[in-house]
Design an enzyme around this catalytic site. Structure first.
Site, PDB file in Angstrom:
ATOM      1  CG  ASN A 370       9.944  -6.232 -19.010  1.00 10.92           C
ATOM      2  OD1 ASN A 370      10.108  -5.984 -17.639  1.00 10.92           O
ATOM      3  ND2 ASN A 370      11.290  -6.566 -19.881  1.00 10.92           N
ATOM      4  CD  GLU A 371      14.742  -4.746 -19.487  1.00 15.36           C
ATOM      5  OE1 GLU A 371      15.040  -5.196 -20.775  1.00 15.36           O
ATOM      6  OE2 GLU A 371      15.223  -4.732 -18.890  1.00 15.36           O
ATOM      7  CG  ASN A 425      13.138  -4.177 -15.505  1.00  8.21           C
ATOM      8  OD1 ASN A 425      12.342  -4.396 -14.539  1.00  8.21           O
ATOM      9  ND2 ASN A 425      12.806  -4.748 -16.368  1.00  8.21           N
ATOM     10  CE1 TYR A 431      23.986  -9.646 -17.978  1.00  9.39           C
ATOM     11  CE2 TYR A 431      21.582  -8.413 -17.694  1.00  9.39           C
ATOM     12  CZ  TYR A 431      22.589  -9.530 -17.865  1.00  9.39           C
ATOM     13  OH  TYR A 431      21.637 -10.702 -17.985  1.00  9.39           O
ATOM     14  CD1 TRP A 504      15.271 -11.723 -15.220  1.00 13.42           C
ATOM     15  CD2 TRP A 504      13.506 -11.533 -14.767  1.00 13.42           C
ATOM     16  NE1 TRP A 504      14.974 -12.243 -16.031  1.00 13.42           N
ATOM     17  CE2 TRP A 504      14.150 -12.579 -16.101  1.00 13.42           C
ATOM     18  CE3 TRP A 504      11.817 -10.868 -14.305  1.00 13.42           C
ATOM     19  CZ2 TRP A 504      13.005 -12.366 -16.722  1.00 13.42           C
ATOM     20  CZ3 TRP A 504      10.882 -11.407 -15.545  1.00 13.42           C
ATOM     21  CH2 TRP A 504      11.933 -11.763 -16.763  1.00 13.42           C
ATOM     22  CE  LYS A 525      20.253 -11.943 -15.572  1.00 12.10           C
ATOM     23  NZ  LYS A 525      20.481 -12.281 -16.785  1.00 12.10           N
TER      24      LYS A 525
END
Length: 761
Positions: A370-371, A425, A431, A504, A525
């Site tokens: 992930n990321e 994502n 953002y 998310w 969130k």
């Protein structure tokens, strides 16, 4: 035959011990498991929670042990490195805080001392070490003793259950391969409910056998999550000496780059949520009742899939997903920051994830990372992913692999094409960027890579109990979160090729390093609050879209006091039409269009107005009040400047701080003023130490490309930056500008006329 005994009660605990004790301590705290030692300090903000060793001690008499020639200790979750000491001798050290591990207890005496240490100290070899959630230390799942004979199914193979079941659907039948991890003769029995429908025997090392289930009853998602079960009995000299069992489901699935997810031959769009497992005060130390409450809230919303982020979850929860028919993305905590020293740890954690969860029909993909590109890509990172991808395929030939990639990572990068399928994502509209950028981004990917299945693994924005009639990106209001998710739902509906979409997050969760939204230590969130007591309006937006059960919801019930004389009321329902009343007077009937969202303009003149919505047999109510001054309780409390929408001058045809950087750059005078602003912002950024000369020199030495806050600059990043309003940029600098300074910037922008192409947007 094996005997399993939980030993969760009557433990002693200390964080202050300097070494493993040789005798039962007398001055330690008494407690029961499960337990985390970060239930308080891991949720209060400041990123100062205890990261170190916690010591757990328990006295065990021989009479406390289950009967058997051998006794194993099973630990279902010790974060993040667990060590077991028995009568002063270290038996095992296990790196990885989210999976089951076992160890055989040897040299059992009449009286025994069991010590378990849980160490969540920072290091460079056990994942995770960098992530947006709290790494709770402790023994936060069950601890059990297993008594078995000398001959038994393998208890040393990565915490696996001892039996692997592989059903393959072929028309109306299913061929079911059964494999046991043992050496000898094994009798397999397949059950349909309580009825044995097949019995077969196999022998040898890890023996395999196959049975055919005719007219198979399929595991068919939330519509019909039917489960079979299989039992394996180890037979020695005609007598069963050990027995294990597992449930399984028979289903076929395909992830099609054009049509999305296909279950049992039918298109089955995966639309759902991600889940973190923590709760107030107890962290990850959940009881079965907590898991059940979570699953009920998810099912009530109408979701059909869950991304279980960012680690292996409790077997209780996987079992519940099997029972409810929820399709699961399961992954390891290989997240945010690649550590060259963690190569073997990712291998072990992936092996444990797969072999421990192989039999769950709910799981359809194994998540590799992930990321992970957050701090850049490297050959070591690429090699790590290739190893994990090959490992997953060698352990499980029935499920594909996936990755959750970061927005800033180019769609052309080798790393994003290693896994079988892919998701990104994206937080356009939170953002940076704006909500409208999400759909076109996926259209572009789909056009360039039409044979690669693409999904949306994270999207969302934060909301607390703040309210406004003019929601905007970054205001943390319930109203903006609702707007954001309405817009994302609309774009997802238009793109059936998205193989899975996961909000998310389902629940707010602790991230002790965070200081946002007016409450430190939390990521807000979630569609539901951390304590699971309040469903935010966005929850009902998804329920209106996904649930078949009739529902009706008036939004913004907590936003009662309003200054405007006409206000917007949003209603969500999955019914065909809705009628709204204000103090008994009908404001009209609206019929359902493509989306289940309804918007009404409601007079706000009376001191109090009772609002009633009716849809079919359903009724919902709320109240608004006319006030002269905005209720300060609705305004986010923060350290920096607090500026409300009604304080910002926005003359028609001229810029203000509510305009985006992209719009301001669209005019010549706007560009000139933007350059002036950029110099000011960079000065504030450098003053914060985020971009010091030392850091610049170090990045240059490493050959790193230009970056913004650590992210490499590319077209996507530039487009996101253009989507920020000036106000959001100034507020994100956390107190670098006073309210007066921000309003002065607004006044300067008020002098710059917008060009026609901006006015006509």
């Amino acid at each position: 035959m094996r005997i399993i005994k939980k030993i969760n009660e009557d433990w002693l605990f200390s964080k202050d011990a300097k070494a493993v004790p040789s005798a039962l301590p007398q001055n330690w705290e008494g407690l029961n498991l499960p337990y985390t030692f970060n239930g308080k300090d891991g949720q209060d903000g400041g990123n100062d929670y205890y990261r170190g060793v916690g010591y757990f001690a328990k006295a065990l008499s021989k009479s406390d042990m289950p009967q058997g020639e051998e006794v194993y200790l099973q630990l279902d979750g010790v974060n993040s490195t667990g060590k077991v000491y028995f009568n002063g001798r270290e038996l095992i050290s296990h790196d990885g805080g989210y999976s089951t591990f076992r160890v055989k207890l040897t040299d059992i005496q009449d009286e025994n001392l069991l010590i378990i240490t849980a160490d969540n100290s920072p290091n460079d070899y056990v994942y995770p070490q960098m992530a947006d959630f709290t790494f709770y230390g402790g023994i936060y799942r069950d601890v059990s003793l297993i008594g078995v004979g000398k001959e038994h199914f393998d208890l040393d193979y990565f915490g696996a259950p001892g039996i692997a079941i592989t059903p393959v659907v072929n028309g109306n039948n299913a061929e079911v391969e059964l494999q046991a991890y043992a050496d000898g003769e094994v009798e397999f029995t397949v059950f349909d409910g309580e009825n044995a429908i097949a019995v077969v025997t196999a022998s040898g090392k890890n023996p395999k056998a196959s049975v055919t289930i005719k007219n198979v009853h399929l595991w068919d998602g939330i519509k019909d999550p039917y489960l079979y079960s299989a039992t394996a009995r180890l037979v020695v000299n005609g007598e069963a000496v050990d027995e294990i069992s597992s449930r399984f489901g028979c289903r076929s699935f395909e992830i099609n780059p054009q049509k999305g997810f296909i279950l049992n031959g039918h298109e089955y769009p995966l639309r759902g949520v991600s889940r973190h497992q923590d709760r107030p005060d107890i962290g990850n130390a959940l009881l079965e009742e907590h898991h059940r409450e979570d699953i009920e809230l998810i099912c009530e919303m109408g979701a059909n899939t869950i991304r279980l982020a960012h680690y292996q979850h409790s077997q209780v929860f996987y079992d519940l997903c099997d029972e409810k028919g929820l399709v699961v993305w399961a992954e390891i905590p290989y997240i945010s920051n690649h550590m060259p020293g963690g190569f073997e740890n990712t291998r072990t954690q992936m092996t444990e994830l797969i072999v421990q969860n192989y039999n769950h029909p709910c799981i359809v993909v194994w998540g590799l990372s992930n990321e992970i590109s957050m701090n850049g890509l490297s050959k070591s990172l690429i090699d790590n992913h290739k190893m994990l991808n090959d490992l997953a395929h060698s352990l499980d030939k029935t499920r594909p692999t996936t990755i959750a990639a970061l927005t800033a990572c180019s769609i052309d990068n080798e790393y994003v094409h290693i896994s079988d399928v892919l998701s990104y994502n994206h937080y356009f509209g939170w953002y940076g960027g704006d909500t409208s950028m999400n759909g076109p981004w996926f259209d572009n990917f789909h056009k360039k890579y039409p044979n690669k299945a693409i999904g949306l693994s994270e999207y969302g924005c934060e909301a607390l109990n703040w309210h406004t009639s003019n929601p905007e990106q970054g205001d943390y209001t319930e109203e903006y979160q609702a707007y954001y998710h309405e817009e994302l739902i609309k774009q997802i509906i238009e793109r059936p090729f998205l193989w899975a979409t996961h909000v998310w997050n389902m629940f707010d969760f602790a991230a002790d390093a965070r200081a946002e939204g007016g409450e430190n230590g939390m990521n807000h969130k979630g569609l539901v609050t951390f304590d699971r007591k309040y469903k935010k309006d966005s929850y009902y937006a998804y329920q209106a879209w996904l649930s078949d059960k009739p529902m009706l919801h008036i939004c913004s019930k907590r936003y009662i006091d309003r200054v405007e004389e006409k206000t917007k009321i949003t209603v969500y329902t999955n019914q065909d039409e809705v009628e709204l009343f204000a103090n008994g007077e009908s404001l009209g009937v609206q019929k359902k269009g493509k989306y289940p969202f309804f918007y009404f303009e409601v007079p706000n003149i009376a001191p109090e107005t009772k609002i009633t919505a009716k849809a079919g047999d359903l009724t919902d109510e709320s109240v608004i009040r006319k006030v002269d001054e905005f209720n300060q309780d609705y305004i986010m409390k923060e350290e920096g400047a607090v500026i409300n929408w009604f304080e910002i001058e926005t003359p028609v045809g001229y810029y203000s701080i509510n305009d985006t950087l992209g719009d301001i750059l669209a005019s010549f005078r706007g560009k000139l003023y933007a350059l002036k602003m950029v110099k000011t912002l960079l000065g504030a950024y450098s003053a914060s130490g985020e971009n010091s000369q030392e850091q610049k020199k170090e990045k240059k030495k490493k050959g790193e490309k230009k970056s913004i806050m650590g992210f490499s600059i590319n077209k996507t990043m530039i487009d996101m930056a253009k989507g920020f309003t000036v106000k959001r940029v100034l507020m994100m600098l956390g107190g670098k500008f006073t309210k007066e300074q921000i309003l002065e910037i607004n006044a300067q922008l008020n002098k710059i006329k917008k060009p026609k192409k901006v006015l006509n947007k």
